[in-house]
Design a protein around this motif. Structure first.
Motif, PDB file in Angstrom:
ATOM      1  N   ALA A  15      13.763 -20.597   5.365  1.00 43.02           N
ATOM      2  CA  ALA A  15      14.003 -19.302   6.001  1.00 43.02           C
ATOM      3  C   ALA A  15      12.680 -18.558   6.108  1.00 43.02           C
ATOM      4  O   ALA A  15      11.671 -18.973   5.527  1.00 43.02           O
ATOM      5  CB  ALA A  15      14.995 -18.467   5.190  1.00 43.02           C
ATOM      6  N   VAL A  16      12.722 -17.447   6.829  1.00 41.16           N
ATOM      7  CA  VAL A  16      11.627 -16.480   6.769  1.00 41.16           C
ATOM      8  C   VAL A  16      11.944 -15.536   5.617  1.00 41.16           C
ATOM      9  O   VAL A  16      13.046 -14.983   5.548  1.00 41.16           O
ATOM     10  CB  VAL A  16      11.477 -15.700   8.090  1.00 41.16           C
ATOM     11  N   TYR A  17      10.988 -15.375   4.731  1.00 33.23           N
ATOM     12  CA  TYR A  17      11.177 -14.523   3.550  1.00 33.23           C
ATOM     13  C   TYR A  17      10.459 -13.195   3.772  1.00 33.23           C
ATOM     14  O   TYR A  17       9.293 -13.171   4.171  1.00 33.23           O
ATOM     15  CB  TYR A  17      10.639 -15.223   2.303  1.00 33.23           C
ATOM     16  N   TYR A  18      11.185 -12.106   3.486  1.00 28.47           N
ATOM     17  CA  TYR A  18      10.666 -10.753   3.674  1.00 28.47           C
ATOM     18  C   TYR A  18      10.672 -10.016   2.338  1.00 28.47           C
ATOM     19  O   TYR A  18      11.649 -10.108   1.576  1.00 28.47           O
ATOM     20  CB  TYR A  18      11.541  -9.973   4.635  1.00 28.47           C
ATOM     21  N   CYS A  19       9.614  -9.272   2.068  1.00 29.67           N
ATOM     22  CA  CYS A  19       9.694  -8.355   0.943  1.00 29.67           C
ATOM     23  C   CYS A  19      10.006  -6.962   1.476  1.00 29.67           C
ATOM     24  O   CYS A  19       9.756  -6.658   2.650  1.00 29.67           O
ATOM     25  CB  CYS A  19       8.419  -8.347   0.100  1.00 29.67           C
ATOM     26  N   ALA A  20      10.574  -6.151   0.612  1.00 28.73           N
ATOM     27  CA  ALA A  20      11.019  -4.829   1.030  1.00 28.73           C
ATOM     28  C   ALA A  20      10.932  -3.843  -0.128  1.00 28.73           C
ATOM     29  O   ALA A  20      11.021  -4.229  -1.293  1.00 28.73           O
ATOM     30  CB  ALA A  20      12.457  -4.905   1.535  1.00 28.73           C
ATOM     31  N   VAL A  21      10.778  -2.570   0.226  1.00 29.24           N
ATOM     32  CA  VAL A  21      10.735  -1.487  -0.750  1.00 29.24           C
ATOM     33  C   VAL A  21      11.979  -0.640  -0.580  1.00 29.24           C
ATOM     34  O   VAL A  21      12.290  -0.200   0.536  1.00 29.24           O
ATOM     35  CB  VAL A  21       9.477  -0.616  -0.556  1.00 29.24           C
TER      36      VAL A  21
ATOM     37  N   SER B 176       0.865  -1.171   0.000  1.00 28.45           N
ATOM     38  CA  SER B 176       0.000   0.000   0.000  1.00 28.45           C
ATOM     39  C   SER B 176       0.896   1.213   0.000  1.00 28.45           C
ATOM     40  O   SER B 176       1.814   1.296   0.802  1.00 28.45           O
ATOM     41  CB  SER B 176      -0.894   0.015   1.239  1.00 28.45           C
ATOM     42  N   GLY B 177       0.671   2.122  -0.917  1.00 26.45           N
ATOM     43  CA  GLY B 177       1.544   3.272  -1.013  1.00 26.45           C
ATOM     44  C   GLY B 177       2.491   3.157  -2.192  1.00 26.45           C
ATOM     45  O   GLY B 177       2.556   2.137  -2.868  1.00 26.45           O
ATOM     46  N   ARG B 178       3.263   4.226  -2.375  1.00 26.36           N
ATOM     47  CA  ARG B 178       4.162   4.282  -3.526  1.00 26.36           C
ATOM     48  C   ARG B 178       5.374   3.388  -3.324  1.00 26.36           C
ATOM     49  O   ARG B 178       5.960   3.368  -2.248  1.00 26.36           O
ATOM     50  CB  ARG B 178       4.619   5.724  -3.744  1.00 26.36           C
ATOM     51  N   THR B 179       5.748   2.658  -4.363  1.00 25.49           N
ATOM     52  CA  THR B 179       6.909   1.770  -4.277  1.00 25.49           C
ATOM     53  C   THR B 179       7.898   2.069  -5.392  1.00 25.49           C
ATOM     54  O   THR B 179       7.506   2.573  -6.449  1.00 25.49           O
ATOM     55  CB  THR B 179       6.490   0.294  -4.359  1.00 25.49           C
ATOM     56  N   TYR B 180       9.148   1.744  -5.159  1.00 23.94           N
ATOM     57  CA  TYR B 180      10.212   1.878  -6.149  1.00 23.94           C
ATOM     58  C   TYR B 180      10.734   0.487  -6.469  1.00 23.94           C
ATOM     59  O   TYR B 180       9.950  -0.405  -6.746  1.00 23.94           O
ATOM     60  CB  TYR B 180      11.300   2.807  -5.621  1.00 23.94           C
TER      61      TYR B 180
ATOM     62  N   VAL C 148      17.861 -11.935  -1.762  1.00 24.41           N
ATOM     63  CA  VAL C 148      17.473 -13.026  -2.650  1.00 24.41           C
ATOM     64  C   VAL C 148      17.290 -12.519  -4.087  1.00 24.41           C
ATOM     65  O   VAL C 148      17.894 -13.044  -5.021  1.00 24.41           O
ATOM     66  CB  VAL C 148      16.174 -13.698  -2.163  1.00 24.41           C
ATOM     67  N   ALA C 149      16.433 -11.505  -4.257  1.00 18.55           N
ATOM     68  CA  ALA C 149      16.138 -11.014  -5.611  1.00 18.55           C
ATOM     69  C   ALA C 149      15.556  -9.615  -5.516  1.00 18.55           C
ATOM     70  O   ALA C 149      14.948  -9.261  -4.507  1.00 18.55           O
ATOM     71  CB  ALA C 149      15.157 -11.943  -6.321  1.00 18.55           C
ATOM     72  N   ALA C 150      15.740  -8.848  -6.586  1.00 21.93           N
ATOM     73  CA  ALA C 150      15.188  -7.499  -6.647  1.00 21.93           C
ATOM     74  C   ALA C 150      14.674  -7.222  -8.052  1.00 21.93           C
ATOM     75  O   ALA C 150      15.140  -7.831  -9.033  1.00 21.93           O
ATOM     76  CB  ALA C 150      16.230  -6.456  -6.257  1.00 21.93           C
ATOM     77  N   ILE C 151      13.732  -6.277  -8.144  1.00 17.35           N
ATOM     78  CA  ILE C 151      13.147  -5.920  -9.424  1.00 17.35           C
ATOM     79  C   ILE C 151      12.911  -4.422  -9.453  1.00 17.35           C
ATOM     80  O   ILE C 151      12.460  -3.829  -8.464  1.00 17.35           O
ATOM     81  CB  ILE C 151      11.832  -6.713  -9.658  1.00 17.35           C
ATOM     82  N   SER C 152      13.238  -3.812 -10.581  1.00 13.74           N
ATOM     83  CA  SER C 152      13.044  -2.379 -10.715  1.00 13.74           C
ATOM     84  C   SER C 152      11.561  -2.043 -10.842  1.00 13.74           C
ATOM     85  O   SER C 152      10.734  -2.930 -11.087  1.00 13.74           O
ATOM     86  CB  SER C 152      13.790  -1.864 -11.950  1.00 13.74           C
ATOM     87  N   TRP C 153      11.223  -0.749 -10.699  1.00 12.17           N
ATOM     88  CA  TRP C 153       9.821  -0.350 -10.752  1.00 12.17           C
ATOM     89  C   TRP C 153       9.184  -0.723 -12.081  1.00 12.17           C
ATOM     90  O   TRP C 153       8.050  -1.162 -12.132  1.00 12.17           O
ATOM     91  CB  TRP C 153       9.708   1.158 -10.532  1.00 12.17           C
ATOM     92  N   SER C 154       9.913  -0.559 -13.159  1.00  8.95           N
ATOM     93  CA  SER C 154       9.377  -0.868 -14.485  1.00  8.95           C
ATOM     94  C   SER C 154       9.390  -2.349 -14.799  1.00  8.95           C
ATOM     95  O   SER C 154       8.864  -2.774 -15.832  1.00  8.95           O
ATOM     96  CB  SER C 154      10.193  -0.141 -15.558  1.00  8.95           C
ATOM     97  N   ALA C 155      10.024  -3.133 -13.897  1.00  8.84           N
ATOM     98  CA  ALA C 155      10.204  -4.582 -14.100  1.00  8.84           C
ATOM     99  C   ALA C 155      11.178  -4.879 -15.226  1.00  8.84           C
ATOM    100  O   ALA C 155      11.315  -6.025 -15.639  1.00  8.84           O
ATOM    101  CB  ALA C 155       8.878  -5.298 -14.342  1.00  8.84           C
ATOM    102  N   GLY C 156      11.878  -3.841 -15.698  1.00  9.23           N
ATOM    103  CA  GLY C 156      12.829  -4.074 -16.771  1.00  9.23           C
ATOM    104  C   GLY C 156      14.139  -4.662 -16.305  1.00  9.23           C
ATOM    105  O   GLY C 156      14.881  -5.245 -17.098  1.00  9.23           O
TER     106      GLY C 156
END
Length: 121
Positions: free
Chosen positions: A89-95, A25-29, A45-53
């Motif tokens: 493991a415990v998996y966390y998402c982050a902005v 919820s809210g703006r993400t990058y 573990v992994a990251a993705i840009s805002w555009s998913a590119g």
């Protein structure tokens, strides 16, 4: 302020698959998944840009995990295939704090509560 809610964790046998979701919820990058096993530091573990590119993975999950996002739903996913006991493991998402892809936890501003992934041998 961004709130993140993860789901999709569980118990699976080695070689199995799970799909994690993280609704924001809210703006993400840039968004990412980290994990933390008992007695160990939090690991990127992994990251993705805002555009998913752009995507980036830790070597140990390349070819097995896929990160994706749906900006219309403000949700990021982690498809995990060929799971191994060491993925437990415990998996966390982050902005992230910016648009740049980063692997360091301190560069991420918001975190979810975590979801447990357990892979049995």
């Amino acid at each position: 302020q961004v709130q993140l809610v993860e789901s999709g964790g569980g118990l699976v046998q080695a070689g199995g698959s799970l799909r994690l979701s993280c609704a924001a919820s809210g703006r993400t990058y840039t968004m990412a998944w980290f994990r933390q096993a008992p007695g160990k530091e939090r690991e990127f573990v992994a990251a993705i840009s805002w555009s998913a590119g752009n995507t980036y993975y830790v070597d140990s999950v390349k070819g097995r995990f896929t990160i994706s996002r749906d900006n219309a739903k403000n949700t990021v996913y982690l498809q995990m295939n060929s799971l191994k006991p060491e993925d437990t493991a415990v998996y966390y998402c982050a902005v992230a704090r910016s648009l740049e892809i980063a692997t360091t936890p301190r560069l991420y501003a918001y975190w979810g509560q975590g979801t447990q992934v357990t892979v049995s041998s």
